[in-house]
Structure formats: structure tokens, C-alpha cells
Design a protein around this motif. Structure first.
Motif, PDB file in Angstrom:
ATOM      1  N   LEU A 118       0.830  -1.207   0.000  1.00  0.00           N
ATOM      2  CA  LEU A 118       0.000   0.000   0.000  1.00  0.00           C
ATOM      3  C   LEU A 118       0.866   1.260   0.000  1.00  0.00           C
ATOM      4  N   ILE A 119       1.900   1.239   0.839  1.00  0.00           N
ATOM      5  CA  ILE A 119       2.778   2.412   0.927  1.00  0.00           C
ATOM      6  C   ILE A 119       3.417   2.702  -0.432  1.00  0.00           C
ATOM      7  N   PHE A 120       3.847   1.632  -1.099  1.00  0.00           N
ATOM      8  CA  PHE A 120       4.551   1.829  -2.361  1.00  0.00           C
ATOM      9  C   PHE A 120       3.605   2.217  -3.491  1.00  0.00           C
ATOM     10  N   ILE A 121       2.394   1.698  -3.462  1.00  0.00           N
ATOM     11  CA  ILE A 121       1.531   1.865  -4.644  1.00  0.00           C
ATOM     12  C   ILE A 121       0.555   3.026  -4.512  1.00  0.00           C
ATOM     13  N   TYR A 122      -0.041   3.174  -3.339  1.00  0.00           N
ATOM     14  CA  TYR A 122      -1.155   4.109  -3.198  1.00  0.00           C
ATOM     15  C   TYR A 122      -0.824   5.512  -3.713  1.00  0.00           C
ATOM     16  N   ILE A 123       0.329   5.964  -3.329  1.00  0.00           N
ATOM     17  CA  ILE A 123       0.703   7.352  -3.550  1.00  0.00           C
ATOM     18  C   ILE A 123       0.726   7.736  -5.039  1.00  0.00           C
ATOM     19  N   TRP A 124       0.791   6.738  -5.912  1.00  0.00           N
ATOM     20  CA  TRP A 124       0.886   7.014  -7.351  1.00  0.00           C
ATOM     21  C   TRP A 124      -0.484   7.126  -8.033  1.00  0.00           C
ATOM     22  N   ALA A 125      -1.524   6.724  -7.354  1.00  0.00           N
ATOM     23  CA  ALA A 125      -2.778   6.448  -8.060  1.00  0.00           C
ATOM     24  C   ALA A 125      -3.657   7.677  -8.304  1.00  0.00           C
ATOM     25  N   GLY A 126      -3.278   8.823  -7.738  1.00  0.00           N
ATOM     26  CA  GLY A 126      -4.100  10.030  -7.825  1.00  0.00           C
ATOM     27  C   GLY A 126      -4.649  10.390  -9.195  1.00  0.00           C
ATOM     28  N   PRO A 127      -3.814  10.310 -10.264  1.00  0.00           N
ATOM     29  CA  PRO A 127      -4.313  10.769 -11.567  1.00  0.00           C
ATOM     30  C   PRO A 127      -5.561  10.030 -12.068  1.00  0.00           C
ATOM     31  N   HIS A 128      -5.963   8.935 -11.435  1.00  0.00           N
ATOM     32  CA  HIS A 128      -7.171   8.258 -11.929  1.00  0.00           C
ATOM     33  C   HIS A 128      -8.422   9.109 -11.698  1.00  0.00           C
ATOM     34  N   HIS A 129      -8.266  10.208 -10.948  1.00  0.00           N
ATOM     35  CA  HIS A 129      -9.395  11.131 -10.802  1.00  0.00           C
ATOM     36  C   HIS A 129      -9.504  12.079 -11.989  1.00  0.00           C
ATOM     37  N   LEU A 130      -8.553  12.010 -12.880  1.00  0.00           N
ATOM     38  CA  LEU A 130      -8.491  12.988 -13.980  1.00  0.00           C
ATOM     39  C   LEU A 130      -8.429  12.288 -15.328  1.00  0.00           C
ATOM     40  N   LEU A 131      -9.081  11.131 -15.432  1.00  0.00           N
ATOM     41  CA  LEU A 131      -8.991  10.372 -16.680  1.00  0.00           C
ATOM     42  C   LEU A 131      -9.810  11.022 -17.794  1.00  0.00           C
ATOM     43  N   ASN A 132      -9.285  10.909 -18.993  1.00  0.00           N
ATOM     44  CA  ASN A 132      -9.918  11.450 -20.206  1.00  0.00           C
ATOM     45  C   ASN A 132      -9.961  12.982 -20.215  1.00  0.00           C
ATOM     46  N   THR A 133      -9.253  13.605 -19.269  1.00  0.00           N
ATOM     47  CA  THR A 133      -9.204  15.069 -19.254  1.00  0.00           C
ATOM     48  C   THR A 133      -7.994  15.543 -20.058  1.00  0.00           C
ATOM     49  N   ALA A 134      -7.647  16.814 -19.851  1.00  0.00           N
ATOM     50  CA  ALA A 134      -6.510  17.382 -20.567  1.00  0.00           C
ATOM     51  C   ALA A 134      -5.173  16.919 -20.003  1.00  0.00           C
ATOM     52  N   LEU A 135      -5.203  16.144 -18.929  1.00  0.00           N
ATOM     53  CA  LEU A 135      -3.965  15.633 -18.343  1.00  0.00           C
ATOM     54  C   LEU A 135      -3.202  14.802 -19.371  1.00  0.00           C
ATOM     55  N   PRO A 136      -1.850  14.958 -19.459  1.00  0.00           N
ATOM     56  CA  PRO A 136      -1.104  14.172 -20.444  1.00  0.00           C
ATOM     57  C   PRO A 136      -1.384  12.675 -20.288  1.00  0.00           C
ATOM     58  N   ASP A 137      -1.419  11.993 -21.434  1.00  0.00           N
ATOM     59  CA  ASP A 137      -1.844  10.590 -21.436  1.00  0.00           C
ATOM     60  C   ASP A 137      -0.975   9.697 -20.564  1.00  0.00           C
ATOM     61  N   TRP A 138       0.340   9.967 -20.558  1.00  0.00           N
ATOM     62  CA  TRP A 138       1.209   9.052 -19.802  1.00  0.00           C
ATOM     63  C   TRP A 138       0.893   9.100 -18.322  1.00  0.00           C
ATOM     64  N   LEU A 139       0.497  10.281 -17.842  1.00  0.00           N
ATOM     65  CA  LEU A 139       0.149  10.395 -16.422  1.00  0.00           C
ATOM     66  C   LEU A 139      -1.153   9.660 -16.136  1.00  0.00           C
ATOM     67  N   LEU A 169      12.012   5.443   6.792  1.00  0.00           N
ATOM     68  CA  LEU A 169      11.880   4.540   5.641  1.00  0.00           C
ATOM     69  C   LEU A 169      10.521   4.696   4.959  1.00  0.00           C
ATOM     70  N   ALA A 170       9.463   4.734   5.785  1.00  0.00           N
ATOM     71  CA  ALA A 170       8.124   4.879   5.214  1.00  0.00           C
ATOM     72  C   ALA A 170       8.007   6.223   4.508  1.00  0.00           C
ATOM     73  N   THR A 171       8.600   7.249   5.108  1.00  0.00           N
ATOM     74  CA  THR A 171       8.550   8.571   4.484  1.00  0.00           C
ATOM     75  C   THR A 171       9.221   8.550   3.120  1.00  0.00           C
ATOM     76  N   ILE A 172      10.384   7.901   3.054  1.00  0.00           N
ATOM     77  CA  ILE A 172      11.104   7.864   1.777  1.00  0.00           C
ATOM     78  C   ILE A 172      10.230   7.229   0.700  1.00  0.00           C
ATOM     79  N   ALA A 173       9.593   6.120   1.043  1.00  0.00           N
ATOM     80  CA  ALA A 173       8.755   5.430   0.060  1.00  0.00           C
ATOM     81  C   ALA A 173       7.659   6.358  -0.457  1.00  0.00           C
ATOM     82  N   VAL A 174       7.044   7.063   0.462  1.00  0.00           N
ATOM     83  CA  VAL A 174       5.942   7.939   0.079  1.00  0.00           C
ATOM     84  C   VAL A 174       6.447   9.135  -0.725  1.00  0.00           C
ATOM     85  N   VAL A 175       7.569   9.679  -0.298  1.00  0.00           N
ATOM     86  CA  VAL A 175       8.087  10.872  -0.966  1.00  0.00           C
ATOM     87  C   VAL A 175       8.525  10.554  -2.393  1.00  0.00           C
ATOM     88  N   ILE A 176       9.194   9.420  -2.584  1.00  0.00           N
ATOM     89  CA  ILE A 176       9.656   9.094  -3.935  1.00  0.00           C
ATOM     90  C   ILE A 176       8.464   8.989  -4.889  1.00  0.00           C
TER      91      ILE A 176
END
Lengths: 58, 702
Positions: free
Chosen positions: B247-268, B499-506
């Protein structure tokens, strides 16, 4: 200043490197946790919430 | 009662947080039911500005998340941390500051949100002085908690504590970075981020508020309290560790799914999808781990209300975390986004997972804390069934509403034209389902009130006897002599935290840095005009009234969106928007290109009583906009602040902002008088809102 600094932070290799570092660390954690020799030790650790009850002081 | 407080647990603070949970829970659920009424019957807005949906909805969400769930978390954390560390909380004073500070913040929110002080970003509406208070109190909590860990008398930190650590660290990071604003006055500010940057930072925050405020702390509670409730260790401790790190490693990346099909660049967008789908595995691993803890004790599910609540909560965790990644898949999201399906999804999580965990916790804690028995099991069971039924009504009606409306929006006939071009038609269709939601919400609220009654009776039955639970005298350091090697351990809590902070920050850095260098994506050939002073004043009214909770300003790159609202929105169009107003729900139509679509008079009539121009509209009346005078004076400061943030206003424009705005307002008023308005509308707020709406989509950037 912020914009200037960030301009140089677009190196795709750096991002890819960070990603794989991430991935490898995670896989490392999984293997470390699941290694067979640690089984009984982890079982003992998992009892922590119940232990406090068992040794309840007066 | 022992005088020596050091030898007993501080359970008083736990009780206080439990009471606060019950108090604010009532408020949160009540606001929710009123909001649900407003969605079905617009008259329930009462024509009162501070009760209107756009202002009530932020109050409801903030109360549910930060007041109800927040106090639940703290109650559970204070109780379990002390027992898992075999030590009283490090500082009773800090515990008290934390408690009262947090309640004061809630009161401040409950006052400012109805008054319309809002930063215009979901779940981050509170203005900057309150944001600072939140940061301070959060750190007070963190210091107290971490120092307790450092001083602990148990060698191993149980996994629940890891989840709490992650919660503390990540929420601090999210809150601070999303709240960086430039204040204009005591209760008005502009975020330093604009447009797509702001969107990305906001949903990095918004999604992880769900992850690290509504998920990780509750998982910590699950890993502690379910084993306690069934008196068995967790099914697999090793799985819980993997659950945590995944969860620590993955969750933090998932935010852009709130912006799908918008003007956000496709790779994001793709990155957001991939990481969201990856979350399936750890979430379900965790759910199974929680449920299988009951192995051999399944009979408790029939007999023990606490176990009923916990098990149902974990089941809802499983369902919500199944649905979440599903909704993050681009094609499914194109149907579900902006509809009530999302509302159903979050309520399955909030009512089912967070709510039921909280109720299980309260039923577990109160008899323990008062050394008595629960007043009535029957009432607890009644609460359980009312709550469950409430969620089922709520979720199924919202799923049906979302699917219906989503399908109606995209329905095309054989000529490739919209089958339902009239937006309001897609709303009227689902109003019956809004009635069902009211039933669901009311059942849930009634159940909750029954619980409060039950708890009050339980507390009373203890006849005011004060018990304090002694801390075990022996520290627990297996393989070590007591007192020996303790120093060595003291650093470990900190190491772990780092350690947990580093994971989240990266994860955060990789996701957000490209957004910070978004100039690469902004085409310089497209000229975008910043808003004029009066348009800006109108925009601030738009934010104050919470228009963004029902109207998006983001036309997605989908045929049905384009046919209905016009060309897809571009990144450039919102590049000067502090904050962005892309929105997340369309109870009304998208407004990205509403400018010049209707005459000024149409907007004038519409804001006064939407039903005069749109039959069956659900929108509230905004009568106060016709009475309140515009505040020209603050515009210079506002323009100057935005200029500092990079909006290309000239020195001239800033200095003359008020004069210019006044002449603009006169122009709008004149056009309205020509169109037949009889009353005196000079300098009224409605003028600014009209000119702002007319500017949408008219500023270039295509």
C-alpha cells in the motif's frame, strides 16, 4: 527559481531508475518477509495484541 | 484510582475521542441526509445561503472525514498504541492539546464553511489559518505518538503501529503541500498551483486522503481490534507486512485516476490507471487477512455485534477496493466519472468500511473502558441491520442513478447525434433514485442514533465508577535481558518512520515533478487572457458558493462530451486558474464553454430561480447574490496576489482593478436594464458572477 530547478528534473532515465529502485526494494521486502526460516518468528510477533491481555498486570 | 498515572494507561483521552466521534458523526450524517434531500427536492435549500448545497456539501464531507473518521482514528490509536507499547502516552498534555485543538478546528470549519470561506478544492476547502492549525495539531499528535513509540517497553512494533506511522507521515506531507497558498486576507487565499498543476496536486492529495486518512489508519485498527474481538492472532502476520508495504509503495501514485480522459497528459493518466489496478492485489490480500482472522470463530459472526460490524466493514473494504480500481480503468471511468456511481462508491467505503469499523470500535471500547457490559445487544443488532440496509439502499440507488445518467449522456442516435441533448432530462430521470438515497441515509442515521442511546445507557450503568487499567509491569523484550539493549531500540521507531517517508516521498516526487515542469506541455503559441477584475470577483463568488461541487469545467476528449459541451478543454484554458475548477461531479452541465451561450438576462433569471429558464432544474435559488454589494476594494490585493503567482496582469491593471471592475459592472447592469430588469442591481454580486460565466471558454487557449 523553482521553475529553473525543475527544468533539469525531466530526465526520464532518472525517473525510470527511481521506479526500478522502488520495485526492487519492494520485491526485496516480499522475499525477506516470506523467507521460510522466519515463519515462527513472525507468528510470535503477530500475537502482540493478545499478549498484552495475557500478561495483564494488576 | 491510582495516583501514579505512569503505571496506568490514559484511557480518559480515548473516552473523549469516542464521545467526539459520536457527536460529530451525528452532525456529519445529518448534513448528509439534508444534502440528499436537497438533491431530490430543491426547496430544501431553503433559500438560505449558508445552508445551500454548494456550501453544505463541503461541510458534510469535512465533517464525515475529519471530524467523524478523524476522532474514530484517534480513539483507536490512543487505545491500541498504549497497549502495544506497554506504556502510557508520552505526554498527557500533548494528548489534551491534540484533542481540544482538533475539536476547535472542527468548530472553525463548521463556522467558516457555511459562511462560504473556501479554497475551492475538495476535502481541502478550509482556509489557510485553519490549515495551519491542522498542521500544528497534527504535529502535536505525531510527536506524542512517535515519542511513545521511542519509549516503548515492547521490542517489536506491531504492524498496526506501522499503519499509524504511515498515516501520520503521509497526511502531514499531503496536507502541507496541497495547502500552500498565497493569502490575500485573513480568510481568503489563492493556491500557488494553477490549472493542471493544481489538479494533479489536488488529486494526489485527494486520493491519498482516502488512502492515508480513511484506509491505512483503519487498517491499523483492523489489525489490532479484530484479533482482540475474536481473541485470535491475525491470520497471517507476514501477509499484513506485505499488505503494508504494498500500500505504501503503490497508493501514492494512483491520484491521476481522478483525472482520466481530461486534458492531463496521457502518460500520467496511464500511470494512474496502472497503479490503481495494481492496488487490487494488496487490498484484497488485506481483506482476506482480516476475514480469515476469524477462522474457527465464525460463530461469533452470529452472536457478537462487534464482530458483525468488523466483518461487514472489512467486506466493504474489499468491495470498495475492488470497485475503485475498476472505476480507474479508462473506459469504465468514461462512463462513471461525474455521475452518482462515484458517490455510491465513496459511500460504500465511508459508510461501510469507515463507519462500521468505527461502530465496532465503539461497541468494543465503551464496555471495556467502563468495565461493564453493553446495555443492549438487541439494540446493537438493530443498529447493525439498519446500517447495512441503509448502505444497500444508498449504494444500489446511486449505482443505478450513475449508470442511467452515464448511459444517457453518451447515447447517440443513428445520425451520431445525442439522444438526450437536454442535460436536465438526464437529471429528472434519476430523481426517483435520489428519494431512495434519502431512505438509505435516514436508516443509517437512525441506526447511529440508536447506538448513541445504547452507549449512553451503557455508560450510565457503570454508575460513574472510574477504572484505570494498569500497564503490565514487565516490558517485553524476548531474547534480551530486561533493561539491556533498550537504548539500541530507541532509534528504531524513527528509522522506520524515515523509511516509510522515503517510500511515500519518492512516489510523490515522481508523480508531481512532471506537473511542476508543466510548461513543457503548455503551448506558448496559444494565447490565454487572464480574467478581468470583475470576472475574477465573479470567480471568487463561484468558488464561495461551491459551484464546483455540481458543475465541472473540463470537457473530456469523448464524443459525447464534445457533442454536448464543445471542443475538449485544453491545458492552456485553465493555466491561470488558482485554484483549478475542473470539478468531479456533474449534477448540472459542464461550464467550461458556457460563456456567450446564453444572454446576460438568461443568467440573471437563472440564478434567481433556475426553473424560470430550465424546467425541472434542481439547482438552488441564489437570491442573496441580488442583495449583496460587490467588494471592489479587495480586487487590487487579489490581482496583485495572482500577479505574484504568475498571472500576467500589468501593474496598471492591478492598480486600477477596482475602478475597472466598477465600469465592467456598470456595463453588465446596463445590458440587464436594457433587457428589462426593473430593480436596482447596480454593484450587486450577481453582475460579477454573470460576467465570469460569460467569460468561460472565451479567453483563448484553443
Amino acid at each position: 527559481m523553482k521553475q529553473e530547478a525543475l527544468k533539469y528534473f525531466t530526465n526520464i532515465n532518472l525517473i525510470a531508475f527511481a521506479f526500478f529502485l522502488f520495485l526492487i526494494t519492494f520485491i526485496g521486502i516480499v522475499f525477506w518477509t516470506l523467507r521460510r526460516s522466519a515463519k515462527s518468528q513472525y507468528e510470535e510477533l503477530g500475537r502482540a495484541p493478545l499478549r498484552e491481555e495475557a500478561n495483564r498486570g494488576k | 484510582m491510582s495516583k501514579d498515572t505512569k503505571s496506568t494507561y490514559d484511557d480518559n483521552i480515548v473516552k473523549m475521542f469516542v464521545y467526539a466521534t459520536m457527536l460529530w458523526g451525528t452532525a456529519a450524517f445529518l448534513f448528509g441526509v439534508i444534502a440528499a434531500l436537497q438533491m431530490a427536492i430543491w426547496q430544501f435549500n431553503f433559500d438560505l445561503e449558508w445552508l445551500t448545497f454548494g456550501r453544505l456539501r463541503p461541510l458534510h464531507t469535512n465533517a464525515a472525514i475529519f471530524a467523524f473518521a478523524g476522532n474514530t482514528i484517534f480513539a483507536g490509536i490512543y487505545y491500541s498504541t498504549q497497549r502495544l507499547t506497554r506504556i502510557r502516552m508520552w505526554s498527557d498534555t500533548l494528548s489534551k492539546i491534540h484533542f481540544w485543538g482538533w475539536q476547535l478546528i472542527i468548530v472553525a470549519a463548521a463556522i467558516t464553511l457555511p459562511l462560504g470561506f473556501s479554497q475551492g478544492k475538495e476535502y481541502a476547502e478550509l482556509e489557510w489559518p485553519i490549515d495551519i492549525a491542522i498542521a500544528v495539531i497534527w504535529v502535536v499528535f505525531g510527536v506524542n505518538f512517535l515519542m511513545t513509540l521511542v519509549k516503548r517497553r515492547e521490542k517489536h512494533m506491531y504492524v498496526a503501529l506501522w499503519f499509524y506511522i504511515a498515516t501520520f507521515v503521509t497526511v502531514a506531507i499531503l496536507h502541507i503541500f496541497n495547502s500552500i497558498v498565497l493569502p490575500v486576507s485573513f480568510l481568503k487565499s489563492y493556491p500557488v498551483y494553477a490549472g493542471i498543476q493544481d489538479a494533479l496536486v489536488q488529486w494526489w492529495y485527494g486520493h491519498n486522503a482516502v488512502a492515508f486518512f480513511l484506509t491505512t489508519p483503519f487498517l491499523g485498527l483492523m489489525y489490532y481490534f479484530i484479533p482482540k474481538a475474536v481473541n485470535r492472532p491475525v491470520y497471517s502476520y507476514r501477509l499484513s507486512i506485505i499488505h503494508f508495504w504494498a500500500l505504501i509503495f503503490i497508493y501514492i501514485w494512483a491520484g491521476p485516476h481522478h483525472l482520466l480522459n481530461t486534458a492531463l497528459p496521457d502518460w500520467l493518466q496511464t500511470m494512474g490507471v496502472v497503479f490503481s489496478v495494481m492496488l487490487w492485489a494488496p487490498s484484497w490480500g488485506g481483506m482476506i487477512n482480516g476475514l480469515l482472522t476469524l477462522r474457527g470463530s465464525w460463530h461469533l459472526l452470529r452472536t457478537d455485534p462487534i464482530v458483525k460490524f468488523f466483518v461487514t466493514a472489512v467486506t466493504f473494504y474489499g468491495m470498495s477496493t475492488f470497485e475503485g480500481p475498476l472505476l480507474s480503468i479508462k473506459s469504465i471511468n468514461s462512463l462513471a466519472h461525474y455521475t452518482d456511481w462515484i458517490i455510491g462508491h465513496v459511500h460504500a467505503g465511508a459508510l461501510g468500511w469507515n463507519g462500521f469499523m468505527a461502530f465496532g470500535l465503539i461497541y468494543y471500547l465503551i464496555p471495556k473502558l467502563f468495565d461493564t457490559k453493553l446495555y443492549s445487544r438487541t439494540l446493537a443488532n438493530a443498529h447493525f441491520w439498519l446500517g447495512t440496509l441503509g448502505i444497500i439502499f444508498y449504494y444500489s440507488s446511486m449505482l443505478a442513478a450513475g449508470l442511467t445518467q452515464g448511459l444517457m449522456w453518451r447515447a447517440l442516435d443513428s445520425n451520431g447525434q445525442l439522444v438526450y441533448p437536454d442535460f436536465v432530462e438526464t437529471v429528472t430521470k434519476i430523481v426517483p433514485l435520489y428519494y431512495i438515497r434519502i431512505i438509505g441515509g435516514t436508516l443509517y442515521l437512525v441506526g447511529f442514533i440508536i447506538m448513541i442511546y445504547n452507549i449512553i445507557k451503557t455508560v450510565k450503568s457503570s454508575q460513574g465508577k472510574v477504572i484505570s487499567v494498569a500497564i503490565p509491569e514487565k516490558a517485553y523484550f524476548p531474547n534480551e535481558k530486561e533493561g539491556d539493549g533498550h537504548r539500541k531500540l530507541e532509534g528504531m521507531a524513527m528509522t522506520f518512520t524515515i523509511l516509510a517517508t522515503i517510500a511515500v516521498v519518492i512516489g510523490s516526487v515522481i508523480e508531481l515533478v512532471p506537473a511542476m515542469s508543466m510548461h513543457k506541455y503548455v503551448s506558448m503559441e496559444k494565447i490565454v487572457e487572464p480574467l478581468t477584475p470583475l470576472e475574477l470577483a465573479g470567480r471568487d463568488i463561484y468558488i464561495r458558493e461551491g459551484c464546483y461541487v455540481c458543475h465541472s469545467q473540463m470537457i473530456r476528449k469523448m464524443t459525447s462530451d464534445v457533442l454536448r459541451f464543445g471542443e475538449p478543454s485544453t491545458i492552456e484554458q485553465s493555466m491561470y486558474d488558482h485554484p483549478f475548477q475542473w470539478g468531479s461531479k456533474r449534477t448540472g452541465p459542464d461550464l467550461a464553454r458556457v460563456g456567450k451561450k446564453y444572454p446576460n438576462m438568461w443568467h440573471y433569471e437563472h440564478m434567481k430561480n433556475p426553473r424560470q429558464v430550465v424546467q425541472n432544474s434542481l439547482m438552488p435559488n441564489y437570491s442573496w447574490l441580488y442583495k449583496k454589494d460587490l467588494d471592489y476594494y479587495s480586487l487590487r490585493k487579489k490581482l496583485s496576489a495572482l500577479k505574484r503567482l504568475g498571472v500576467p496582469y500589468t501593474e496598471q491593471q492591478v492598480v486600477n482593478a477596482d475602478v475597472y471592475a466598477q465600469s465592467e459592472a456598470d456595463g453588465v447592469a446596463e445590458s440587464l436594464v436594457e433587457a428589462g430588469v426593473k430593480v436596482d442591481i447596480a454593484n450587486k454580486e450577481i453582475l460579477a458572477l454573470i460576467i465570469y460565466l460569460q467569460s468561460l471558454g472565451q479567453k483563448g487557449g484553443d
